[in-house]
Design a protein around this motif. Structure first.
Motif, mmCIF file in Angstrom:
data_model
loop_
_atom_site.group_PDB
_atom_site.id
_atom_site.type_symbol
_atom_site.label_atom_id
_atom_site.label_comp_id
_atom_site.label_asym_id
_atom_site.label_seq_id
_atom_site.Cartn_x
_atom_site.Cartn_y
_atom_site.Cartn_z
ATOM 1 N N ALA A 118 -13.012 -17.428 -97.076
ATOM 2 C CA ALA A 118 -14.177 -17.652 -96.142
ATOM 3 C C ALA A 118 -14.104 -16.645 -95.127
ATOM 4 C CB ALA A 118 -13.815 -18.986 -95.497
ATOM 5 N N VAL A 119 -15.255 -16.179 -94.711
ATOM 6 C CA VAL A 119 -15.582 -15.283 -93.816
ATOM 7 C C VAL A 119 -15.221 -15.832 -92.488
ATOM 8 C CG1 VAL A 119 -17.548 -13.694 -92.542
ATOM 9 C CG2 VAL A 119 -17.478 -14.089 -94.961
ATOM 10 N N ALA A 120 -14.289 -15.104 -91.466
ATOM 11 C CA ALA A 120 -14.019 -15.644 -90.261
ATOM 12 C C ALA A 120 -15.043 -16.048 -89.355
ATOM 13 C CB ALA A 120 -12.967 -14.840 -89.603
ATOM 14 N N SER A 121 -15.161 -17.068 -88.735
ATOM 15 C CA SER A 121 -16.128 -17.312 -87.745
ATOM 16 C C SER A 121 -16.286 -16.633 -86.553
ATOM 17 C CB SER A 121 -15.683 -18.977 -87.035
ATOM 18 O OG SER A 121 -14.290 -18.885 -86.299
ATOM 19 N N ASN A 122 -15.087 -15.961 -85.982
ATOM 20 C CA ASN A 122 -15.691 -14.812 -85.077
ATOM 21 C C ASN A 122 -16.389 -13.801 -85.544
ATOM 22 O OD1 ASN A 122 -13.762 -16.395 -83.931
ATOM 23 N ND2 ASN A 122 -12.385 -14.866 -83.165
ATOM 24 N N THR A 123 -16.180 -13.339 -86.803
ATOM 25 C CA THR A 123 -17.086 -12.399 -87.666
ATOM 26 C C THR A 123 -18.482 -13.051 -87.614
ATOM 27 O OG1 THR A 123 -15.299 -11.508 -88.985
ATOM 28 C CG2 THR A 123 -17.497 -11.263 -89.848
ATOM 29 N N ALA A 124 -18.558 -14.402 -87.814
ATOM 30 C CA ALA A 124 -19.982 -14.883 -88.019
ATOM 31 C C ALA A 124 -20.492 -14.903 -86.465
ATOM 32 C CB ALA A 124 -19.630 -16.347 -88.537
ATOM 33 N N GLN A 125 -19.854 -15.099 -85.404
ATOM 34 C CA GLN A 125 -20.480 -15.175 -84.209
ATOM 35 C C GLN A 125 -21.044 -13.671 -83.777
ATOM 36 O OE1 GLN A 125 -21.113 -17.562 -81.975
ATOM 37 N NE2 GLN A 125 -19.212 -18.650 -81.338
ATOM 38 N N PHE A 126 -20.187 -12.636 -84.191
ATOM 39 C CA PHE A 126 -20.853 -11.230 -83.804
ATOM 40 C C PHE A 126 -22.111 -10.990 -84.679
ATOM 41 C CE2 PHE A 126 -20.998 -7.057 -85.995
ATOM 42 C CZ PHE A 126 -21.684 -6.449 -85.022
ATOM 43 N N VAL A 127 -22.196 -11.434 -85.800
ATOM 44 C CA VAL A 127 -23.277 -11.206 -86.827
ATOM 45 C C VAL A 127 -24.315 -11.944 -86.437
ATOM 46 C CG1 VAL A 127 -24.131 -11.676 -89.217
ATOM 47 C CG2 VAL A 127 -21.784 -10.587 -88.898
ATOM 48 N N LEU A 128 -24.146 -13.509 -85.846
ATOM 49 C CA LEU A 128 -25.085 -14.567 -85.345
ATOM 50 C C LEU A 128 -25.957 -13.677 -84.187
ATOM 51 C CD1 LEU A 128 -26.401 -17.048 -85.484
ATOM 52 C CD2 LEU A 128 -24.612 -17.919 -84.096
ATOM 53 N N GLY A 129 -25.125 -13.239 -83.414
ATOM 54 C CA GLY A 129 -25.477 -12.539 -82.098
ATOM 55 C C GLY A 129 -26.520 -11.406 -82.538
ATOM 56 N N GLU A 130 -26.071 -10.363 -83.530
ATOM 57 C CA GLU A 130 -26.786 -9.460 -83.917
ATOM 58 C C GLU A 130 -28.298 -9.860 -84.501
ATOM 59 O OE1 GLU A 130 -26.163 -5.578 -83.748
ATOM 60 O OE2 GLU A 130 -25.454 -6.618 -81.980
ATOM 61 N N LEU A 131 -27.969 -10.839 -85.387
ATOM 62 C CA LEU A 131 -29.361 -11.228 -86.156
ATOM 63 C C LEU A 131 -30.314 -11.697 -85.231
ATOM 64 C CD1 LEU A 131 -27.545 -12.769 -89.448
ATOM 65 C CD2 LEU A 131 -28.837 -10.534 -89.146
ATOM 66 N N ILE A 132 -29.939 -12.547 -84.382
ATOM 67 C CA ILE A 132 -30.705 -13.191 -83.156
ATOM 68 C C ILE A 132 -31.497 -12.214 -82.520
ATOM 69 C CG2 ILE A 132 -30.959 -14.991 -81.397
ATOM 70 C CD1 ILE A 132 -28.894 -16.663 -82.533
ATOM 71 N N GLN A 133 -30.792 -11.241 -82.173
ATOM 72 C CA GLN A 133 -31.082 -10.254 -81.146
ATOM 73 C C GLN A 133 -32.097 -9.030 -81.813
ATOM 74 O OE1 GLN A 133 -28.264 -8.697 -78.456
ATOM 75 N NE2 GLN A 133 -29.627 -7.648 -77.211
ATOM 76 N N HIS A 134 -31.590 -8.790 -82.859
ATOM 77 C CA HIS A 134 -32.165 -7.544 -83.362
ATOM 78 C C HIS A 134 -32.547 -7.878 -85.130
ATOM 79 C CE1 HIS A 134 -30.401 -5.284 -80.250
ATOM 80 N NE2 HIS A 134 -29.191 -5.850 -80.524
ATOM 81 N N GLY A 135 -32.343 -9.203 -85.393
ATOM 82 C CA GLY A 135 -32.894 -9.232 -86.696
ATOM 83 C C GLY A 135 -32.113 -8.455 -87.753
ATOM 84 N N ARG A 136 -31.052 -7.787 -87.517
ATOM 85 C CA ARG A 136 -30.232 -6.955 -88.402
ATOM 86 C C ARG A 136 -28.968 -6.830 -87.773
ATOM 87 N NH1 ARG A 136 -33.474 -3.969 -85.526
ATOM 88 N NH2 ARG A 136 -32.864 -1.734 -84.780
ATOM 89 N N VAL A 137 -27.912 -6.453 -88.288
ATOM 90 C CA VAL A 137 -26.628 -5.984 -87.627
ATOM 91 C C VAL A 137 -26.628 -4.411 -87.706
ATOM 92 C CG1 VAL A 137 -24.066 -6.159 -87.924
ATOM 93 C CG2 VAL A 137 -25.458 -8.011 -88.339
ATOM 94 N N ARG A 138 -26.656 -3.863 -86.598
ATOM 95 C CA ARG A 138 -26.627 -2.347 -86.381
ATOM 96 C C ARG A 138 -25.299 -1.888 -86.337
ATOM 97 N NH1 ARG A 138 -27.797 -1.829 -80.548
ATOM 98 N NH2 ARG A 138 -26.230 -3.668 -80.524
ATOM 99 N N ARG A 139 -25.210 -0.611 -87.319
ATOM 100 C CA ARG A 139 -23.964 -0.054 -87.613
ATOM 101 C C ARG A 139 -24.440 1.482 -87.499
ATOM 102 N NH1 ARG A 139 -23.745 -4.457 -91.121
ATOM 103 N NH2 ARG A 139 -21.691 -5.786 -90.699
ATOM 104 N N GLY A 140 -23.121 2.278 -87.240
ATOM 105 C CA GLY A 140 -23.398 3.824 -86.872
ATOM 106 C C GLY A 140 -23.482 4.278 -88.563
ATOM 107 N N PHE A 141 -24.188 5.403 -88.184
ATOM 108 C CA PHE A 141 -24.668 6.217 -89.577
ATOM 109 C C PHE A 141 -24.501 7.883 -89.248
ATOM 110 C CE2 PHE A 141 -27.841 8.660 -91.885
ATOM 111 C CZ PHE A 141 -27.529 8.304 -93.280
#
Length: 339
Positions: A215-238
């Motif tokens: 199972a993906v940890a809930s703390n990971t889900a919390q971070f992803v949830l915040g990014e998806l709500i705020q930006h519609g995607r998860v931002r990462r460096g490139f």
């Protein structure tokens, strides 16, 4: 004469303390599972992927699970359940059906966020703190395996901090391993603790193995949830490179004063990309970023988090056995093109 009646003595015998303790423990275990299921179960939904039919109604093309995390219809599930589809139907524990749409997904962590179209005041499950989990702790999985609605299975946390490959090849960090039974259709459903709080999102099993589920940890889900709500995607460096994990010779490591036995070797550079602009070259082996060891591609991806976008990152790399330092300013990683 003595009337010896062992049968009567057995009937009236007082239970041994160990037998009483076993009964109490079994009752406590059962009550904990029942309580968790009653608290979180109403928030678990069936997620149906719908496929349009020419000249007819849409038909189900896949089934998974999800968990409602807000009364206005935000639902967490797996990216692999919804990826590539546009129409979905959710069915709650009371049998109410509602249409849904994807607000965003993150294939790198196999998580997706849906919005139920018309539902309000839905039952929700609170998101707990996965960092508080201990090995051996009771956990309960709820979902719709193989179409069997609202199935509850219980187990323990077998291990913490596992790494698991997502469908796109990226490494999901901090994964929970459990022996709570999962089957196809459980994907996207919650893993909850005894209080009914979501501590993970069920994502994978190892086929052919028994009692090894993830199972993906809930703390990971919390971070992803915040990014998806705020930006519609998860931002990462490139930084504009292709790389592969490569060995670092003991002699080069000793001369450079590093402990690495492996690093991330650059195999291709994007012209005018952040790495190229900073002076990195093909065949350079990246061994550190902002002082943290890079032992391969997975480490580099993990370190290129959203906090490092548009910020100078000190990248150290071996070039022909010599350690060189570069200031690289990562861009935001482009969204993958739709297939």
């Amino acid at each position: 004469m003595f009337d010896s009646t062992p049968e009567r003595e057995t009937e009236n015998a007082t239970p041994l303390p160990s037998e009483v303790a076993d009964d109490v423990l079994q009752d406590a275990y059962s009550n904990a599972v029942i309580s968790a299921a009653e608290r979180a179960g109403p928030a678990v939904v069936r997620v149906e992927v719908l496929k349009a039919q020419k000249g007819g109604p849409s038909r189900p093309a896949g089934v998974g699970s999800g968990v409602v995390i807000s009364p206005d219809g935000l639902v967490l599930t797996n990216s692999h359940v919804v990826h590539g589809a546009s129409d979905f139907r959710l069915t709650d524990a009371e049998g109410r059906a509602m249409e849904a749409r994807v607000l965003g997904e993150d294939p790198d962590t196999d998580l997706a966020l849906l919005r139920a179209g018309s539902a309000r005041n839905l039952a929700i499950a609170p998101i707990g703190d996965s960092k508080s989990l201990k090995r051996g702790q009771l956990v309960v999985a709820i979902g719709n395996p193989l179409g069997f609605e609202s199935t509850v299975t219980a187990g323990v946390v077998s291990a913490l901090g596992r790494s698991l490959r997502a469908g796109n090849g990226r490494l999901i960090e901090d994964v929970i391993q459990t022996d709570a039974a999962l089957n196809p259709g459980n994907s996207g459903g919650p893993l909850v603790n005894a209080r009914g709080a979501v501590v993970g999102i069920n994502t994978a099993i190892i086929r052919g193995a028994q009692g090894i589920c993830f199972a993906v940890a809930s703390n990971t889900a919390q971070f992803v949830l915040g990014e998806l709500i705020q930006h519609g995607r998860v931002r990462r460096g490139f930084i504009g490179i292709a790389a592969q994990t490569a060995a670092v010779s003991r002699g080069h490591a000793r001369l450079a004063g590093i402990d690495n036995t492996t690093g991330a070797m650059i195999t291709a550079l994007e012209p005018a990309g952040p790495a190229s602009t900073a002076g990195l070259m093909t065949y350079d082996i990246i061994v550190r970023a902002d002082g943290e060891a890079v032992t391969g591609v997975d480490d580099l991806i993990r370190l290129l988090s959203h906090e490092r976008i548009d910020r100078a990152v000190t990248v150290e790399a071996l070039r022909r056995g010599q350690l060189k330092s570069f200031d690289v300013r990562p861009n935001e990683r482009p969204m993958p093109k739709a297939a």
